[in-house]
Design a protein around this motif. Structure first.
Motif, mmCIF file in Angstrom:
data_model
loop_
_atom_site.group_PDB
_atom_site.id
_atom_site.type_symbol
_atom_site.label_atom_id
_atom_site.label_comp_id
_atom_site.label_asym_id
_atom_site.label_seq_id
_atom_site.Cartn_x
_atom_site.Cartn_y
_atom_site.Cartn_z
ATOM 1 N N ALA A 165 -1.732 -1.285 -1.911
ATOM 2 C CA ALA A 165 -0.714 -2.029 -1.156
ATOM 3 C C ALA A 165 -1.035 -2.038 0.338
ATOM 4 O O ALA A 165 -0.884 -3.068 1.013
ATOM 5 N N ALA A 166 -1.488 -0.903 0.873
ATOM 6 C CA ALA A 166 -1.771 -0.817 2.307
ATOM 7 C C ALA A 166 -2.930 -1.736 2.688
ATOM 8 O O ALA A 166 -2.866 -2.450 3.702
ATOM 9 N N ILE A 167 -3.991 -1.729 1.900
ATOM 10 C CA ILE A 167 -5.143 -2.576 2.213
ATOM 11 C C ILE A 167 -4.766 -4.052 2.114
ATOM 12 O O ILE A 167 -5.132 -4.869 2.977
ATOM 13 N N ALA A 168 -3.999 -4.421 1.066
ATOM 14 C CA ALA A 168 -3.597 -5.821 0.905
ATOM 15 C C ALA A 168 -2.725 -6.282 2.067
ATOM 16 O O ALA A 168 -2.902 -7.394 2.604
ATOM 17 N N GLN A 169 -1.781 -5.451 2.475
ATOM 18 C CA GLN A 169 -0.887 -5.822 3.580
ATOM 19 C C GLN A 169 -1.658 -5.906 4.896
ATOM 20 O O GLN A 169 -1.415 -6.799 5.712
ATOM 21 N N PHE A 170 -2.584 -4.972 5.098
ATOM 22 C CA PHE A 170 -3.406 -4.995 6.309
ATOM 23 C C PHE A 170 -4.228 -6.277 6.371
ATOM 24 O O PHE A 170 -4.351 -6.913 7.429
ATOM 25 N N GLN A 171 -4.789 -6.681 5.242
ATOM 26 C CA GLN A 171 -5.606 -7.891 5.212
ATOM 27 C C GLN A 171 -4.777 -9.136 5.499
ATOM 28 O O GLN A 171 -5.278 -10.094 6.102
#
Length: 714
Positions: free
Chosen positions: A153-159
């Motif tokens: 979730a963190a990587i997707a939101q950051f992207q």
């Protein structure tokens, strides 16, 4: 202040890696750090040493540190010897660690009892406690799934943020990512639309619940006073921080978390090579409130003065949790992993409390002593009413500095810390409370004008306590209030002064007696002790997580030796040094020190000896010492030696009985007035030069037992 926790990223030069052994990890550790980074730190100390060519001892200390940090780099030694001040390397530094390294929690070896010292009893004082857990110990339904969901979730939101803000620098990008998050778990779960994939998940709800328990477990295990109401209502700030693989490495420079009491980090994704979290030694770092002055120096902005130049580095595995006091200055070095690094940091705050005065006036009472409670978890209260004027003077100077700064938040925090010290040492002094109210009101205007919170109620309660202690000072209070608002008000502060004017009117209306309001944010025994509090009496509670491990770092070790002969201490010092450094040294008693007041030596002297005479010895917390070379620090505090800066303002009283000797580092501030005598010890190598930064050798205490127990070798 949630926005104050944003990840401040910055570009740095590319860094390669070398092997180092982590404490508690496998002997063949793969936690890597860089020769280039070591050379970078060495260059930092070489440059600082060059600035002290006029002072041979200072010059040697900084150059010693530079050589020690990069001992395998011949050019560093060559450059150091070319700097001047007759420098020669004092000893081989191969046996002295340049960092205190801690490896993954689940790889720690079984606790081993330290062998008793052959030279006397040791005591480790003024330590900074660190806590360690693994997510598998928290009772989650599926901790591996939690890490997977958090990381994805963190990587997707950051992207998403990165795509929308593709032209932003990493500094802006990561701050924007932080600001896009709801850092309050309660509101995030109530309205999860801003990040539904995370905030609506069962795993996030579980994590929000145990996060508060992590903070309270750490606090309770240290025996820090926490009221039942505080434990129940600890406020949590939590967010995701993402460090992507990039051609442009990023780092989070040194910072601290003001207004929090405890901070911790859950390590979600840790690609190789592992990027550690680095904590600076508070005994040699600049004052906590000044770290922002040195941001332009990059990730070495607050590397400490020798011999306090060795930081702690924690090399985690996925699922590890590191807990630390929020006053600890820490950083994330350049991330060079082969994949994206993801962590979930959190801060715990003591709760603010709504309070009503005179029916129509209400506000929030803010926590005053969060940092101080953690800082003094070992030290008893020692009343020093004469110190009130010094802390008031310091607070005034810090306030004046805050008024000149573009971003004064940390200086205002410094003001609040010194006001707290004033009130603790002047508990029954009405004028101390009056002056505290005046300082707090002025600080409230600065903060309010910047949208950083409201502190008018706190100032009002201080004026109320002053009048309660001595109603005859009403005229002094009114005079203070009359002078509080200047004739010309800055446009950006106009609204804040308008709010202050309303509170001032309330205080001036107290013609007979002020409202008797309980001071619920000040856990001092004489203020809110048994029978004197209704809500905030300290409650003893057991840690929720029994597997929580505590390690103490940056402690100041003293030895209590049997005997009255100075030769005993000289021989003991030689034994200690030979055991820890691996080669013989010579120790001499070079001078008898004067029997007057406080002593703190920053010369070639390595240690001191006190001949005990049934008179207690006072020691000051070196974490509150005033580094000599930091231009941003408030320096003029009146009489020497300078009082230790709050929140490290408590002195420790050590018994010193007949028939004993005390052996302690020369940099530890000492007051042994009335003792039979005290001597300076100088330890030299075969080159004839003092050992400089090599003694005392840094150490981590053995795992197990309370963190204040003297159970580690020097």
């Amino acid at each position: 202040m949630g926005a104050r926790c944003a990840v401040a990223m910055a570009s740095v030069a590319s860094v390669a890696s070398v092997a180092s052994v982590a404490c508690g990890a496998e002997e063949t550790s793969a936690y890597l750090y860089s020769q280039v980074y070591a050379a970078k730190r060495s260059d930092y100390y070489l440059r600082r040493g060059h600035a002290f060519d006029w002072d041979e001892h200072e010059c040697h200390a900084f150059l010693d540190a530079a050589v020690e940090i990069s001992s395998s780099n011949a050019s560093v030694l060559e450059r150091a010897e070319a700097r001047g001040c007759n420098f020669q390397a004092s000893a081989s530094s191969s046996s002295v660690p340049t960092e205190l390294q801690i490896g993954p929690v689940r790889r720690w070896r079984s606790a081993r009892s330290a062998a008793p010292s052959s030279v006397g009893q040791s005591r480790d004082l003024f330590a900074t406690p660190l806590g360690f857990l693994h997510v598998s110990e928290l009772g989650l339904r599926d901790w591996q799934k939690t890490l997977e969901i958090f990381g994805t979730a963190a990587i997707a939101q950051f992207q998403k943020v990165q795509k929308a803000e593709r032209r932003r620098s990493f500094v802006d990008l990561n701050n924007h990512f932080f600001q896009s998050q709801d850092t309050n778990p309660r509101s995030a779960m109530a309205e999860p639309h801003s990040w539904r994939e995370l905030y609506s998940s069962k795993e996030y709800r579980e994590w929000a619940k145990v996060s508060q328990q992590i903070c309270s477990s750490f606090i309770n295990k240290l025996g820090i006073p926490l009221a039942e109401e505080e434990a129940k209502n600890l406020e949590l700030v939590t967010w995701a921080a993402v460090y992507p693989k990039s051609h442009e490495p990023v780092t989070h420079y040194y910072h601290a978390h003001q207004e929090s009491i405890v901070s911790f980090v859950l390590y979600v994704k840790m690609p190789e090579p592992v990027t550690p979290l680095t904590i600076s030694d508070p005994r040699g770092a600049p004052p906590v409130e000044d770290f922002e002055w040195f941001q332009d120096l990059g990730d070495m902005g607050v590397d400490g003065d020798p011999p306090f130049h060795r930081p702690v580095e924690f090399y985690p595995e996925e699922g590890d949790i590191l807990i630390f006091p929020s006053f600890a200055i820490h950083k994330v070095p350049p991330h060079l992993g082969e994949d994206t690094r993801v962590v979930f940091p959190s801060n715990c705050h003591l709760p603010k409390k709504p309070k009503v005065l005179d029916k129509t006036f209400h506000g929030m009472e803010n926590p005053l002593d969060g940092w101080e409670r953690i800082a003094r978890w070992q030290a008893p209260y020692l009343s020093r009413p004469w110190a009130v004027s010094r802390y008031r003077h310091h607070a005034n100077l810090a306030l004046a500095a805050a008024e000149r700064l573009e971003d004064p938040y940390m200086k205002i925090w410094e003001v609040q810390n010194q006001v707290l010290a004033m009130l603790q040492f002047g508990l029954h002094d009405p004028r101390a409370w009056l002056q505290a109210g005046n300082l707090s009101a002025k600080a409230a205007v600065i903060l309010d004008s910047r949208g950083e919170g409201e502190y008018y109620l706190d100032a009002s309660l201080m004026f109320a306590r002053a009048l309660d202690l001595d109603p005859s000072i009403k005229q002094e209070v009114d005079s203070c209030l009359d002078a509080m608002i200047p004739r010309k008000v800055k446009k950006k502060q106009k609204e804040a002064y308008g709010s202050l004017a309303k509170w001032r009117k309330l205080i001036k209306s107290w013609r007979t007696e002020p409202p008797r309001a309980e001071v619920t944010q000040f856990l001092h025994p004489e203020v809110n002790g048994p029978g004197r509090c209704s809500r905030m009496c300290p409650a003893s509670q057991m840690p929720t997580f029994r597997t929580l491990r505590i390690r103490s770092v940056f402690s100041s070790r003293i030895y209590i030796l049997k005997g009255r002969e100075l030769t005993v201490a000289v021989k003991a010092a030689e034994e200690l040094l030979e055991a820890e450094l691996g080669f013989p040294v010579q120790v001499e008693a070079s001078e008898e020190l004067e029997d007057a007041g406080w002593i703190e030596r920053h010369t070639s002297v390595n240690a001191r000896v006190v001949l005990c005479a049934s008179t207690p010895v006072l020691l000051a917390d070196p974490r509150g010492r005033w580094p000599r070379h930091w231009p941003g620090s408030v320096q003029d505090t009146g009489e020497e030696p300078k009082e230790p800066k709050a929140p490290f303002h408590w002195h420790l009283e050590v018994p010193c009985d007949e028939g004993q000797l005390l052996l302690l580092p020369a940099w530890l501030p000492l007051n042994a007035t009335g003792a039979a005598g005290r001597y300076a010890l100088t330890a030299t190598t075969t080159t004839g030069r003092p050992l400089g930064c090599h003694w005392p050798r840094p150490s981590l205490e053995a795992e197990g037992g309370p963190p204040h127990a003297p159970n580690a070798e020097l």
